[in-house]
Design an enzyme around this catalytic site. Structure first.
Site, PDB file in Angstrom:
ATOM      1  N   GLY A  38      19.752  30.803  40.537  1.00 46.14           N
ATOM      2  CA  GLY A  38      19.892  31.146  39.113  1.00 46.14           C
ATOM      3  C   GLY A  38      20.429  29.960  38.320  1.00 46.14           C
ATOM      4  O   GLY A  38      21.196  29.160  38.847  1.00 46.14           O
ATOM      5  N   GLY A  81      12.031  30.108  46.089  1.00 47.13           N
ATOM      6  CA  GLY A  81      11.380  28.935  46.685  1.00 47.13           C
ATOM      7  C   GLY A  81      11.938  28.472  48.009  1.00 47.13           C
ATOM      8  O   GLY A  81      11.904  27.282  48.297  1.00 47.13           O
ATOM      9  N   THR A 104      20.978  28.508  47.863  1.00 48.69           N
ATOM     10  CA  THR A 104      20.343  27.174  47.852  1.00 48.69           C
ATOM     11  C   THR A 104      21.075  26.219  48.784  1.00 48.69           C
ATOM     12  O   THR A 104      20.449  25.424  49.502  1.00 48.69           O
ATOM     13  CB  THR A 104      20.342  26.625  46.406  1.00 48.69           C
ATOM     14  OG1 THR A 104      19.691  27.582  45.576  1.00 48.69           O
ATOM     15  CG2 THR A 104      19.621  25.299  46.311  1.00 48.69           C
ATOM     16  N   ASP A 106      29.259  33.113  39.263  1.00 51.01           N
ATOM     17  CA  ASP A 106      30.044  34.146  39.951  1.00 51.01           C
ATOM     18  C   ASP A 106      31.339  33.592  40.558  1.00 51.01           C
ATOM     19  O   ASP A 106      32.238  34.355  40.901  1.00 51.01           O
ATOM     20  CB  ASP A 106      29.224  34.783  41.073  1.00 51.01           C
ATOM     21  CG  ASP A 106      28.109  35.672  40.553  1.00 51.01           C
ATOM     22  OD1 ASP A 106      27.936  35.735  39.328  1.00 51.01           O
ATOM     23  OD2 ASP A 106      27.409  36.295  41.367  1.00 51.01           O
ATOM     24  N   ARG A 141      34.671  55.405  20.533  1.00 53.30           N
ATOM     25  CA  ARG A 141      33.812  55.498  21.710  1.00 53.30           C
ATOM     26  C   ARG A 141      34.413  54.771  22.894  1.00 53.30           C
ATOM     27  O   ARG A 141      35.246  53.884  22.738  1.00 53.30           O
ATOM     28  CB  ARG A 141      32.477  54.789  21.428  1.00 53.30           C
ATOM     29  CG  ARG A 141      31.510  55.608  20.668  1.00 53.30           C
ATOM     30  CD  ARG A 141      30.251  54.787  20.412  1.00 53.30           C
ATOM     31  NE  ARG A 141      29.288  55.601  19.687  1.00 53.30           N
ATOM     32  CZ  ARG A 141      28.290  55.107  18.975  1.00 53.30           C
ATOM     33  NH1 ARG A 141      28.115  53.795  18.884  1.00 53.30           N
ATOM     34  NH2 ARG A 141      27.449  55.907  18.358  1.00 53.30           N
ATOM     35  N   MET A 156      28.051  40.085  35.182  1.00 58.92           N
ATOM     36  CA  MET A 156      27.546  39.627  36.480  1.00 58.92           C
ATOM     37  C   MET A 156      28.675  39.497  37.486  1.00 58.92           C
ATOM     38  O   MET A 156      29.853  39.488  37.127  1.00 58.92           O
ATOM     39  CB  MET A 156      26.775  38.328  36.316  1.00 58.92           C
ATOM     40  CG  MET A 156      25.363  38.578  35.811  1.00 58.92           C
ATOM     41  SD  MET A 156      24.363  37.091  35.830  1.00 58.92           S
ATOM     42  CE  MET A 156      22.764  37.764  35.379  1.00 58.92           C
ATOM     43  N   ARG A 192      28.005  39.563  41.800  1.00 56.67           N
ATOM     44  CA  ARG A 192      27.357  40.345  42.880  1.00 56.67           C
ATOM     45  C   ARG A 192      28.361  40.876  43.877  1.00 56.67           C
ATOM     46  O   ARG A 192      28.457  42.065  44.118  1.00 56.67           O
ATOM     47  CB  ARG A 192      26.381  39.455  43.663  1.00 56.67           C
ATOM     48  CG  ARG A 192      25.106  39.189  43.006  1.00 56.67           C
ATOM     49  CD  ARG A 192      24.217  38.373  43.915  1.00 56.67           C
ATOM     50  NE  ARG A 192      23.360  39.221  44.714  1.00 56.67           N
ATOM     51  CZ  ARG A 192      22.256  39.818  44.258  1.00 56.67           C
ATOM     52  NH1 ARG A 192      21.894  39.671  43.015  1.00 56.67           N
ATOM     53  NH2 ARG A 192      21.526  40.565  45.042  1.00 56.67           N
ATOM     54  N   GLN A 202      25.068  35.638  30.058  1.00 59.25           N
ATOM     55  CA  GLN A 202      26.208  34.931  30.653  1.00 59.25           C
ATOM     56  C   GLN A 202      25.801  33.624  31.310  1.00 59.25           C
ATOM     57  O   GLN A 202      26.627  32.786  31.621  1.00 59.25           O
ATOM     58  CB  GLN A 202      26.878  35.824  31.711  1.00 59.25           C
ATOM     59  CG  GLN A 202      27.468  37.068  31.127  1.00 59.25           C
ATOM     60  CD  GLN A 202      27.604  38.168  32.187  1.00 59.25           C
ATOM     61  OE1 GLN A 202      28.666  38.343  32.753  1.00 59.25           O
ATOM     62  NE2 GLN A 202      26.539  38.899  32.441  1.00 59.25           N
TER      63      GLN A 202
HETATM   64  O1  F6P Z   1      24.227  34.614  41.535  1.00 54.39           O
HETATM   65  C1  F6P Z   1      24.431  34.561  40.173  1.00 54.39           C
HETATM   66  C2  F6P Z   1      23.893  35.756  39.483  1.00 54.39           C
HETATM   67  O2  F6P Z   1      24.260  35.553  38.170  1.00 54.39           O
HETATM   68  C3  F6P Z   1      24.361  37.106  40.035  1.00 54.39           C
HETATM   69  O3  F6P Z   1      25.567  37.523  39.491  1.00 54.39           O
HETATM   70  C4  F6P Z   1      23.226  38.006  39.654  1.00 54.39           C
HETATM   71  O4  F6P Z   1      23.156  39.123  40.500  1.00 54.39           O
HETATM   72  C5  F6P Z   1      22.059  37.123  39.837  1.00 54.39           C
HETATM   73  O5  F6P Z   1      22.481  35.835  39.520  1.00 54.39           O
HETATM   74  C6  F6P Z   1      20.873  37.543  38.989  1.00 54.39           C
HETATM   75  O6  F6P Z   1      19.833  36.671  39.208  1.00 54.39           O
HETATM   76  P1  F6P Z   1      18.347  36.827  38.677  1.00 54.39           P
HETATM   77  O7  F6P Z   1      18.261  38.049  37.829  1.00 54.39           O
HETATM   78  O8  F6P Z   1      18.091  35.593  37.885  1.00 54.39           O
HETATM   79  O9  F6P Z   1      17.508  36.892  39.879  1.00 54.39           O
END
Ligand code: F6P
Length: 376
Positions: free
Chosen positions: A27, A92, A134, A156, A191, A198, A200, A301
């Site tokens: 990413g 890739g 990567t 992240d 509300r 983000m 993961r 982000q």
């Molecule tokens: O690894 C970085 C990140 O921003 C994660 O938090 C997220 O899950 C992922 O990339 C999303 O990547 P993409 O939607 O580009 O495949």
């Protein structure tokens, strides 16, 4: 710079200028261009040629179209630009490259082809800028004899061998800015606003932006939550007269005993996460009767100008990576160990993920201030 040398068997040829390849994979992330600029400038100033490889390692499988020399003109004006001038992909991986077989997509190992192309291009070193995926590929290529240097990137911030990665600071600023903006609309409409950010497997962005943005509830992958605690926190807040609330949820957060919320997986790609924010918002509204809305910040982000901190760190990483290549210390990754940039062997760098420690002072400060992590 601390080194654990692992010299390449074939040092740069003396008869010609040594040549370095550079690629970005996974990413994108604010600061990638600052790394490329610093690496190219440092390399050119010290007698190296540089070739940019487009679309990460996939570029090594199509060298005719994806590889070209980089000169000073190519890196002019890119220091503060988001994205990557080299392009990137998270599909890739030459060790598991998606190829079509009839109607199906299957994964094929094309790493030997990539290695052969690297040699044909006359490259003496490869700077790989990427996250754990990567860099994991870079590590496998190093084991096959390719002279690589790694530069860690990820918004992240989940790579443990470096104190921080560039891109994280920018992502946190973007998320904090969004939370600031959501406050006024949440208050005006009375509300509950749930923001999915983000993260993961590590909740750094949610934690930092949540605390900096004054959230009431922060949900992170490291702390499985229970909806009843989230609901109790919000009800207590409304009962005290603060008739709105902000919840920040990392995309990788999950309720106790429940699986991650995902949006499917394609061959050669990681599973896509997403949906936790909407789930939490729906449940809050159903259980409390308070109106709730969710918002996914997503790829916002990853965009925009890198902050000063990220530009500086990225520049230091890019320059240090070239120094390592020049000295022949391959199989290493640059890392921040304040106040120094050090190098760590790629072999060890990816072994452990940098997750939020539950005893961290930020978690403790948040709890002390009454922010709920949904676990009590
Ligand atoms: O690894 C970085 C990140 O921003 C994660 O938090 C997220 O899950 C992922 O990339 C999303 O990547 P993409 O939607 O580009 O495949």
């Amino acid at each position: 710079m601390a080194k654990r040398p692992k010299k390449n068997d074939s040092p740069p040829a003396a008869a010609r200028r040594p040549r370095m390849g550079i690629l970005t994979g996974g990413g994108d992330c604010p600061g990638l261009n600052a790394v490329i600029r610093a690496a190219v400038k440092t390399a050119l100033n010290t007698g190296w040629e540089v070739c940019g490889i487009r679309e990460g390692f996939a570029g090594l499988l199509k060298p005719e179209t994806a590889v070209r020399p980089l000169g000073p003109e190519d890196v002019k004006g890119i220091l503060n630009m988001g994205g990557t001038i080299l392009g990137t992909t998270n599909r890739g991986n030459p060790f598991a490259f998606p190829v079509r077989q009839g109607k199906e997509w299957v994964e094929k190992d094309r790493s030997d082809e990539a290695l052969a192309n690297f040699k044909k291009l006359g490259l003496d070193a490869l700077i790989v800028i990427g996250g754990d995926g990567t860099l994991g590929i870079a590590r496998r290529f190093f084991q096959k004899g390719l002279p690589v240097i790694g530069v860690p990137k990820t918004i992240d911030n989940d790579i443990s061998a470096t104190v921080i990665t560039f891109g994280f600071d920018t992502a946190v600023s973007t998320a904090t800015d969004a939370i600031d903006k959501l406050h006024s609309t949440a208050e005006s409409h009375q509300r509950v606003m749930v923001v999915e950010v983000m993260g993961r497997y590590a909740g750094w962005i949610a934690l930092h932006s949540g605390v900096a943005g004054g959230a009431d509830v922060i949900l992170i992958p490291e702390i499985p939550f229970r909806l009843k605690h989230v609901v109790a926190k919000i009800q207590a807040r409304y009962a005290a007269g603060r008739r709105f609330a902000i919840v920040v949820a990392a995309e990788g957060a999950a309720a106790q005993g429940e699986a991650l919320r995902t949006r499917g997986k394609k061959v050669g790609q990681e599973v896509r996460l997403g949906g936790i924010g909407e789930y939490v918002a729906v449940e809050i509204e159903r259980r409390t009767g308070y109106e709730a809305r969710s918002l996914v910040l997503g790829h916002l982000q990853r965009g925009g100008h890198p902050t000063t901190f990220d530009r500086l760190l990225a520049t230091r990483f890019g320059s240090a990576a070239v120094r390592l290549a020049r000295e022949g210390f391959f199989g290493q990754m640059v890392a921040l160990d304040p106040p120094h940039i050090k190098s760590v062997p790629l072999e060890d760098a990816l072994d452990r993920m940098n997750r939020v420690p539950l005893t961290s002072d930020i978690v403790r400060a948040a709890r002390d201030m009454g922010i709920s992590f949904g676990d009590a």
